[in-house]
Design a protein around this motif. Structure first.
Motif: not given
Length: 176
Positions: A94-95, A111-114, A136-140
């Motif tokens: 997310d961005i 995730i969820g804040q962009g 599913i890999v989350f990337e920040v």
């Protein structure tokens, strides 16, 4: 040729990669290697799809990265719709899109804040991805420039916890 989807020179390179993969099918099968080809910052969704379809192998699919399509100005939702049916893996990012005097930038967020419609992406994946989508890999990707490493680690850990919480609570992803 950068920024030109299915440019003839790119197709030649993709065809060469396809040949190399096919030459290695016995090794891929011997080890049961599941391979997901990513829409990276230099590979359009259509090019990934072309390569996956040329290979036509049950162990080879796509890795959908929700942010990489922006670099190619492809559009996140369009990319997700195209790649979902081929996705074995998803790099979920997310961005925030920021416009300032220096231009337009993307800044990583939990995730969820962009600005990415994460719920819509998950709905598309659930509706159209194959059963083979099992990762599913989350990337920040937080901006860390100028911060001490300890502060950066603290920010990353907080972002990871917030991302996991959001993905479990709002997207119903992961173990509960």
């Amino acid at each position: 040729i950068y920024g030109s989807c299915m440019h003839p020179e790119v197709v030649v390179q993709l065809a060469d990669r396809a040949r190399q993969f096919k030459d290695n099918f016995p090794l891929i099968e011997q080890y049961g290697m599941k391979i997901a080809l990513e829409n990276h910052c230099d590979l359009f969704a259509d090019e990934v799809i072309w390569l996956v379809e040329q290979l036509h192998h049950p162990l080879i699919g796509a890795c959908l990265d929700t942010m990489n399509s922006l670099v190619l100005m492809e559009g996140i939702e369009e990319c997700v719709k195209k790649l979902a049916p081929y996705a074995y893996c998803c790099h979920f990012c997310d961005i925030k899109i920021v416009v300032d005097a220096d231009g337009i930038h993307s800044i990583g967020t939990p995730i969820g804040q962009g600005d990415i419609d994460c719920l819509k992406i998950m709905q598309e994946l659930r509706a159209n991805a194959p059963d083979a989508l099992d990762t599913i890999v989350f990337e920040v990707e937080l901006p860390m420039n100028g911060r001490p490493i300890e502060e950066g680690r603290e920010l990353e850990l907080r972002a990871a916890k917030e991302s996991i919480d959001y993905m479990r609570r709002e997207l119903n992803v992961g173990l509960k």
